[in-house]
Design a protein around this motif. Sequence first.
Motif, short mmCIF file in Angstrom:
data_model
loop_
_atom_site.label_atom_id
_atom_site.label_comp_id
_atom_site.label_asym_id
_atom_site.label_seq_id
_atom_site.Cartn_x
_atom_site.Cartn_y
_atom_site.Cartn_z
N GLU A 268 0.88 -1.19 0.05
CA GLU A 268 0.11 0.12 0.01
C GLU A 268 0.82 1.25 -0.11
OE1 GLU A 268 -3.29 2.06 2.79
OE2 GLU A 268 -2.96 0.00 2.93
N GLN A 269 2.02 1.14 0.78
CA GLN A 269 2.77 2.33 0.70
C GLN A 269 3.88 2.53 -0.48
OE1 GLN A 269 2.85 -0.38 2.60
NE2 GLN A 269 5.00 -0.80 3.69
N ASP A 270 3.80 1.60 -1.37
CA ASP A 270 4.75 1.72 -2.51
C ASP A 270 3.71 2.53 -3.74
OD1 ASP A 270 6.34 0.28 -1.03
OD2 ASP A 270 5.43 -1.68 -1.65
N LYS A 271 4.64 2.79 -4.66
CA LYS A 271 3.79 3.49 -5.90
C LYS A 271 4.33 2.96 -7.13
CE LYS A 271 1.98 6.54 -3.10
NZ LYS A 271 0.32 6.39 -2.77
N PRO B 47 9.17 11.78 -5.25
CA PRO B 47 9.05 12.18 -3.79
C PRO B 47 9.67 11.13 -2.73
CG PRO B 47 7.01 12.71 -4.71
CD PRO B 47 7.66 11.98 -5.79
N LEU B 48 9.18 9.93 -3.04
CA LEU B 48 10.04 8.83 -2.25
C LEU B 48 11.38 8.54 -2.94
CD1 LEU B 48 6.86 6.32 -2.16
CD2 LEU B 48 7.74 7.61 -0.43
N PRO B 49 12.35 8.75 -2.13
CA PRO B 49 13.83 8.64 -2.55
C PRO B 49 14.02 7.33 -2.92
CG PRO B 49 13.90 8.68 -0.09
CD PRO B 49 12.16 8.88 -0.51
N ARG C 167 20.30 12.60 -11.21
CA ARG C 167 19.10 13.43 -10.66
C ARG C 167 18.59 12.43 -9.34
NH1 ARG C 167 15.63 15.55 -15.65
NH2 ARG C 167 17.36 16.43 -16.84
N TRP C 168 18.70 11.04 -9.45
CA TRP C 168 18.06 10.19 -8.54
C TRP C 168 19.21 9.01 -8.26
CZ3 TRP C 168 13.23 6.65 -9.95
CH2 TRP C 168 12.89 6.22 -8.66
#
Length: 291
Positions: free
Chosen positions: A107-110, A151-153, A182-183
């Motif tokens: 649920e907390q993952d995108k 937003p999530l690193p 960038r990431w």
Amino acid sequence: MFSYRHSFHAGNHADVIKHLGQMLLIAKLKEKDKGFVYMDTHSGAGLYDLHSDNAQKTGEFKLGIDKLMDYQGSNNDVVNYVELISHYHRHNSYPGSPEIARTLMREQDKLVLMEWHNQEIDNLRHNVSGSNIAIHHRDGFEGLLAMAPPPLPRGLVLIDPSYEVAEEYQQVAQTVAKAYKRWSTAIFAIWYPLIAHRQDSENGHSYAQSKMGKSEGLLAALKQQNFKNLLQIELCVTTKEQGAGMYGSGLAVINAPWQFDERMRAALTELQPMLAQSSDASSSVSWLIAE
């Protein structure tokens, strides 16, 4: 560039190594409770009918996932992959990377899924959905750069283009280099084909010849970058001399997590003899950039 349809190739030996690696990387990210982002730059349809005319025309799944359905080994990672795939296989279908990610995410993952093909984006939206899934009709290379960093690193980026045109190999290397700046905390998994001369037709021969050496060039370009690490994983079901077109494929993984190399090596030891199309099949796991 828009003629490629993965429905012709779903469930082949390349999908096995790609999706096994994807599952292991997602499992590594799930070892921590904090959420993460999964990005798929070339999502395709997300789910494929193995009884479709396209899949039946090539029959590539018969030399891929069909050979694994009776797996009796003890490697837990292979067992988990076969169990997941079997649910779909019983219904004569095969899940693409977006559907595999959907089944594994919390649920907390995108999930961020990108597809540029006009028909495939409609198929993707029909096949894959959820409250934590964003689907974009856009070029995956452009989309990755536009959305990095999210937003999530923490995250995983799967880059799996069709490589229909030879220039895509260079585009992959250039895009990943920019995205990493960038990431830099993300894991980047880049699938690539291993191509040999085709003998079936003049046009096919020319197509394969134009791609020969391009994956090696891609790896050489990635090796020149200042990545934390770079892991190379390959599975060849036959040799270059014996191959008709794609004789194998690989994954180049940037920021490969701890023990991922060992788990892939152990899994490939089990898979190689099952997927081999000749006695000269081989597999390898090696560091191109070591920490």
